[in-house]
Scaffold this active site. Structure first.
Site, short mmCIF file in Angstrom:
data_model
loop_
_atom_site.label_atom_id
_atom_site.label_comp_id
_atom_site.label_asym_id
_atom_site.label_seq_id
_atom_site.Cartn_x
_atom_site.Cartn_y
_atom_site.Cartn_z
N HIS A 24 0.70 -1.11 0.10
CA HIS A 24 0.13 0.05 0.06
C HIS A 24 0.93 1.00 0.10
O HIS A 24 2.00 1.38 0.54
CB HIS A 24 -1.01 0.01 1.28
CG HIS A 24 -0.49 -0.10 2.42
ND1 HIS A 24 0.21 -1.51 3.01
CD2 HIS A 24 -0.20 0.77 3.42
CE1 HIS A 24 0.65 -1.14 4.19
NE2 HIS A 24 0.65 -0.07 4.52
N HIS A 36 0.70 5.32 1.13
CA HIS A 36 -0.20 6.38 1.73
C HIS A 36 -0.13 7.42 1.04
O HIS A 36 0.72 7.96 0.50
CB HIS A 36 0.51 6.56 3.10
CG HIS A 36 0.67 5.48 4.17
ND1 HIS A 36 -0.09 5.18 5.06
CD2 HIS A 36 1.46 4.46 4.15
CE1 HIS A 36 0.14 4.26 5.97
NE2 HIS A 36 1.08 3.56 5.11
P1 5GP Z 1 1.78 0.61 7.28
O1 5GP Z 1 1.45 -0.93 7.18
O2 5GP Z 1 2.03 1.49 6.37
O3 5GP Z 1 2.50 0.98 8.60
O4 5GP Z 1 0.28 1.18 7.98
C1 5GP Z 1 -0.88 0.54 7.77
C2 5GP Z 1 -1.92 1.52 7.57
O5 5GP Z 1 -3.33 1.05 7.74
C3 5GP Z 1 -2.12 2.51 8.95
O6 5GP Z 1 -1.86 3.85 8.45
C4 5GP Z 1 -3.25 2.24 9.59
O7 5GP Z 1 -4.13 3.36 10.24
C5 5GP Z 1 -4.29 1.63 8.46
N1 5GP Z 1 -5.05 0.61 8.70
C6 5GP Z 1 -5.03 -0.35 9.75
N2 5GP Z 1 -6.08 -1.10 9.87
C7 5GP Z 1 -7.22 -0.47 9.00
C8 5GP Z 1 -8.34 -1.05 8.61
O8 5GP Z 1 -9.00 -1.82 9.22
N3 5GP Z 1 -8.92 -0.21 8.00
C9 5GP Z 1 -8.57 0.94 7.12
N4 5GP Z 1 -9.07 1.94 6.38
N5 5GP Z 1 -7.16 1.44 7.24
C10 5GP Z 1 -6.45 0.51 8.41
#
Ligand code: 5GP
Length: 138
Positions: free
Chosen positions: A102, A104
């Site tokens: 993903h 951001h």
């Molecule tokens: P990373 O893996 O890049 O550190 O971040 C994962 C991102 O996914 C975080 O910004 C977090 O807020 C978001 N996130 C985690 N769980 C969920 C979810 O169930 N739904 C959504 N829409 N975002 C999520």
């Protein structure tokens, strides 16, 4: 490292848990982050499985980057932003928490820092911000 088909974004793609969708095409899906670090913080993912940038195919990267650019323009328009931050983390030590590739997308304004991670936003605030982005995409 293998792909876990039960990661939270895979469940979102299968419709097993809800998300606030902004956009989709054949190869990518875009939805609001539930713990936004800026108003309009959203996530761009491929519809096909890969953990992160390290195992993504060239086709997955191309599709996701095209959509990320489109969404970057949309969030800047939606929030009158002066810039946009794109973040992408790989593996736990690289800051990754959800193991489906993903990107951001975070609209930025002069003098406004990103908020700390990990704080859930109110559903109505996320819905209102999503509406602004959808309008900018239309
Ligand atoms: P990373 O893996 O890049 O550190 O971040 C994962 C991102 O996914 C975080 O910004 C977090 O807020 C978001 N996130 C985690 N769980 C969920 C979810 O169930 N739904 C959504 N829409 N975002 C999520």
């Amino acid at each position: 490292m293998t792909y876990d088909p039960d990661n939270i974004f895979a469940k979102i793609l299968r419709g097993e848990i809800p998300s606030t969708k902004l956009y989709e095409d054949e190869e990518t899906f875009v939805f609001m982050d539930i713990m936004p670090r800026a108003d309009g913080h959203c996530l761009v993912i491929p519809k096909t499985p890969c953990r992160n940038l390290l195992d993504a195919s060239a086709d997955q990267m191309t599709a996701v980057m095209k959509t990320t650019q489109k969404i970057a323009h949309a969030v800047m328009k939606a929030f009158g932003a002066e810039g946009v931050t794109i973040q992408q983390f790989n593996e736990a030590v690289g800051g990754q928490e959800v193991f489906h590739l993903h990107f951001h997308v975070l609209p930025r304004h002069d003098g406004v820092r990103l908020r700390p991670p990990g704080k859930m936003e109110e559903a109505d605030v996320i819905a209102a911000n999503a509406e602004k982005i959808r309008a900018a995409l239309a």
